[in-house]
Write a protein that holds these residues in place. Structure first.
Motif, PDB file in Angstrom:
ATOM      1  N   ARG A  49       0.828  -1.205   0.000  1.00  0.00           N
ATOM      2  CA  ARG A  49       0.000   0.000   0.000  1.00  0.00           C
ATOM      3  C   ARG A  49       0.860   1.252   0.000  1.00  0.00           C
ATOM      4  NH1 ARG A  49      -5.049  -1.201   4.187  1.00  0.00           N
ATOM      5  NH2 ARG A  49      -6.014  -2.874   2.968  1.00  0.00           N
ATOM      6  N   TYR A  52       2.295   1.925  -3.490  1.00  0.00           N
ATOM      7  CA  TYR A  52       1.364   2.425  -4.505  1.00  0.00           C
ATOM      8  C   TYR A  52       0.695   3.732  -4.116  1.00  0.00           C
ATOM      9  CZ  TYR A  52       2.393  -1.712  -7.084  1.00  0.00           C
ATOM     10  OH  TYR A  52       3.070  -2.661  -7.797  1.00  0.00           O
ATOM     11  N   LEU A  53       0.957   4.202  -2.914  1.00  0.00           N
ATOM     12  CA  LEU A  53       0.521   5.539  -2.531  1.00  0.00           C
ATOM     13  C   LEU A  53       1.629   6.572  -2.740  1.00  0.00           C
ATOM     14  CD1 LEU A  53      -1.497   4.871   0.757  1.00  0.00           C
ATOM     15  CD2 LEU A  53      -2.406   5.889  -1.342  1.00  0.00           C
ATOM     16  N   PHE A  54       2.884   6.198  -2.432  1.00  0.00           N
ATOM     17  CA  PHE A  54       3.947   7.192  -2.396  1.00  0.00           C
ATOM     18  C   PHE A  54       5.091   6.969  -3.392  1.00  0.00           C
ATOM     19  CE2 PHE A  54       2.023   7.106   1.860  1.00  0.00           C
ATOM     20  CZ  PHE A  54       1.634   8.436   1.970  1.00  0.00           C
ATOM     21  N   LEU A 195      -4.012  12.182  -2.479  1.00  0.00           N
ATOM     22  CA  LEU A 195      -3.723  11.003  -1.666  1.00  0.00           C
ATOM     23  C   LEU A 195      -4.916  10.615  -0.795  1.00  0.00           C
ATOM     24  CD1 LEU A 195      -0.025  11.681  -0.585  1.00  0.00           C
ATOM     25  CD2 LEU A 195      -0.849   9.782  -1.999  1.00  0.00           C
ATOM     26  N   GLN A 198      -7.208   8.773  -3.117  1.00  0.00           N
ATOM     27  CA  GLN A 198      -6.676   7.455  -3.461  1.00  0.00           C
ATOM     28  C   GLN A 198      -6.701   6.521  -2.254  1.00  0.00           C
ATOM     29  OE1 GLN A 198      -2.584   7.299  -4.756  1.00  0.00           O
ATOM     30  NE2 GLN A 198      -2.793   5.232  -5.589  1.00  0.00           N
ATOM     31  N   TYR A 199      -6.352   7.064  -1.079  1.00  0.00           N
ATOM     32  CA  TYR A 199      -6.323   6.254   0.134  1.00  0.00           C
ATOM     33  C   TYR A 199      -7.698   5.663   0.440  1.00  0.00           C
ATOM     34  CZ  TYR A 199      -5.803   4.951   5.049  1.00  0.00           C
ATOM     35  OH  TYR A 199      -5.796   4.259   6.236  1.00  0.00           O
ATOM     36  N   ILE A 202      -8.391   2.359  -1.398  1.00  0.00           N
ATOM     37  CA  ILE A 202      -7.468   1.232  -1.261  1.00  0.00           C
ATOM     38  C   ILE A 202      -8.258  -0.073  -1.230  1.00  0.00           C
ATOM     39  CG2 ILE A 202      -5.898   0.055   0.329  1.00  0.00           C
ATOM     40  CD1 ILE A 202      -4.744   2.666   1.124  1.00  0.00           C
ATOM     41  N   PHE A 225      -8.062   2.011  -7.761  1.00  0.00           N
ATOM     42  CA  PHE A 225      -6.989   2.518  -6.904  1.00  0.00           C
ATOM     43  C   PHE A 225      -5.735   2.817  -7.730  1.00  0.00           C
ATOM     44  CE2 PHE A 225      -3.195   1.354  -4.360  1.00  0.00           C
ATOM     45  CZ  PHE A 225      -3.254   2.347  -3.390  1.00  0.00           C
ATOM     46  N   GLY A 229      -3.898   6.416  -8.782  1.00  0.00           N
ATOM     47  CA  GLY A 229      -2.477   6.642  -8.529  1.00  0.00           C
ATOM     48  C   GLY A 229      -1.788   7.282  -9.729  1.00  0.00           C
TER      49      GLY A 229
END
Length: 345
Positions: A49, A52-54, A195, A198-199, A202, A225, A229
């Protein structure tokens, strides 16, 4: 000679290149070592996670943008020296394409071919008005981002880099602290919003890194998701660049992050070297299909240490990385001295 053009390296660009390399390997290693999807409710699932977030979709965008900036600087400085910058850049892109073709035999997801092809497409835009280049790049970044077209995003990102080169964004950065701070604050706000969205999308379970569309044109939760991103990726990348530029305004940070500068000065060599180290480790230690997500992070850290030390030592002895040297020889069609002058005494 064009006003403001100098032959000195812009250190900030090397810092950013080095920073981008740190992120690129974290994602590339997953495919190269055929890392399996994590089990639910594990540290591996949490790390996936985080990636794929940061990380995913954040660092290749930085590299694409920097390619455009370097594109502009190269051709402008060549012209300023009385050389034919277009012809030299054309050769440079053809050599890069050859590097990419060879590299793709080992790394199917490699980016050099894409950079070379898109570089050829954007070559005429060097002479296009900077306002037009900036407008076109932003429009297509938004369009391709919303559509989730990751590969297509590279083209307008390169064009954006060319536009920023035309605006001389990276020259005299010490005099632009206020503008950098405002830009970073704005990107921080937009990144936070992106974010957050997107979060909240998840997937409940670990997922495969692939956007899948079924016959009805629908995509599942993981695909939504991943697509989000891609959409917010350029904004977060812009925040990363702004923050790093802001931090680099202080001497202490420049010293602390100096290894990144040397890592970035050998970006081509280290990018290709990342693939070599990953495949070597996979074959020698049987890591292929046997490492968990978090274990790939540990391997990346080992590779960072090796490559950064090698970069520091190499650049004490030589002017540029080995692949950069070959690239330059094939661009100019003449042998360029590699050793530093101090070592030729």
């Amino acid at each position: 000679m064009e006003k403001g053009i100098t032959n000195s390296r812009i250190d900030a660009l090397d810092y950013i290149r080095g920073f981008a390399l740190l992120g690129i390997i974290l994602v590339n290693i997953l495919a190269l070592l055929h890392t399996k999807i994590p089990e639910p409710n594990t540290i591996d699932a949490s790390y996936q996670r985080f990636l794929y977030l940061f990380v995913e979709g954040r660092f290749y965008t930085i590299f694409s943008f920097l390619f455009g900036v370097g594109f502009y600087i190269f051709i402008t400085r060549a012209n300023a020296k009385g050389k034919n910058g277009f012809i030299l850049l054309l050769r440079r892109l053809i050599v890069l394409l050859a590097f990419g073709i060879i590299h793709s035999m080992f790394q199917p997801g490699e980016a050099l071919m894409i950079y070379a092809i898109y570089g050829l497409i954007t070559l005429p835009f060097y002479r296009v008005n900077n306002h037009i280049n900036l407008t076109l790049s932003i429009i297509f970044i938004v369009i391709f981002g919303v559509m989730g077209l990751k590969a297509a995003l590279t083209l307008p990102l390169i064009l954006l880099g060319i536009a920023c080169g035309q605006y001389r964004v990276f020259e005299n950065l010490s005099q632009k602290t206020k503008q950098i701070a405002i830009f970073t604050a704005l990107m921080s706000l937009l990144s936070g919003i992106g974010l957050y969205i997107q979060y909240h999308n998840i997937p409940d379970l670990p997922f495969q890194n692939m956007i899948i569309v079924d016959e009805g044109g629908l995509i599942d939760q993981a695909s939504i998701f991943l697509k989000l991103g891609i959409t917010v990726g350029p904004i977060i990348s812009a925040f990363y660049i702004g923050l790093l530029l802001l931090l680099l305004q202080t001497r202490l940070v420049q010293i602390l992050l100096a290894p990144l500068k040397y890592y970035g000065r050998m970006a081509l060599t280290n990018y290709l070297g990342q693939t070599a180290f990953i495949l070597l480790a996979g074959n020698l230690f049987h890591f292929t299909a046997n490492l968990s997500y978090i274990q790939t992070l540990y391997l990346c850290i080992v590779i960072y240490v090796i490559q950064i030390i090698c970069s520091l030592v190499w650049l004490q002895l030589f002017k540029m990385g080995p692949f950069e040297w070959v690239w330059r020889i094939l661009t100019y069609w003449k042998v360029i001295p590699l050793k530093n002058k101090v070592n030729n005494v």
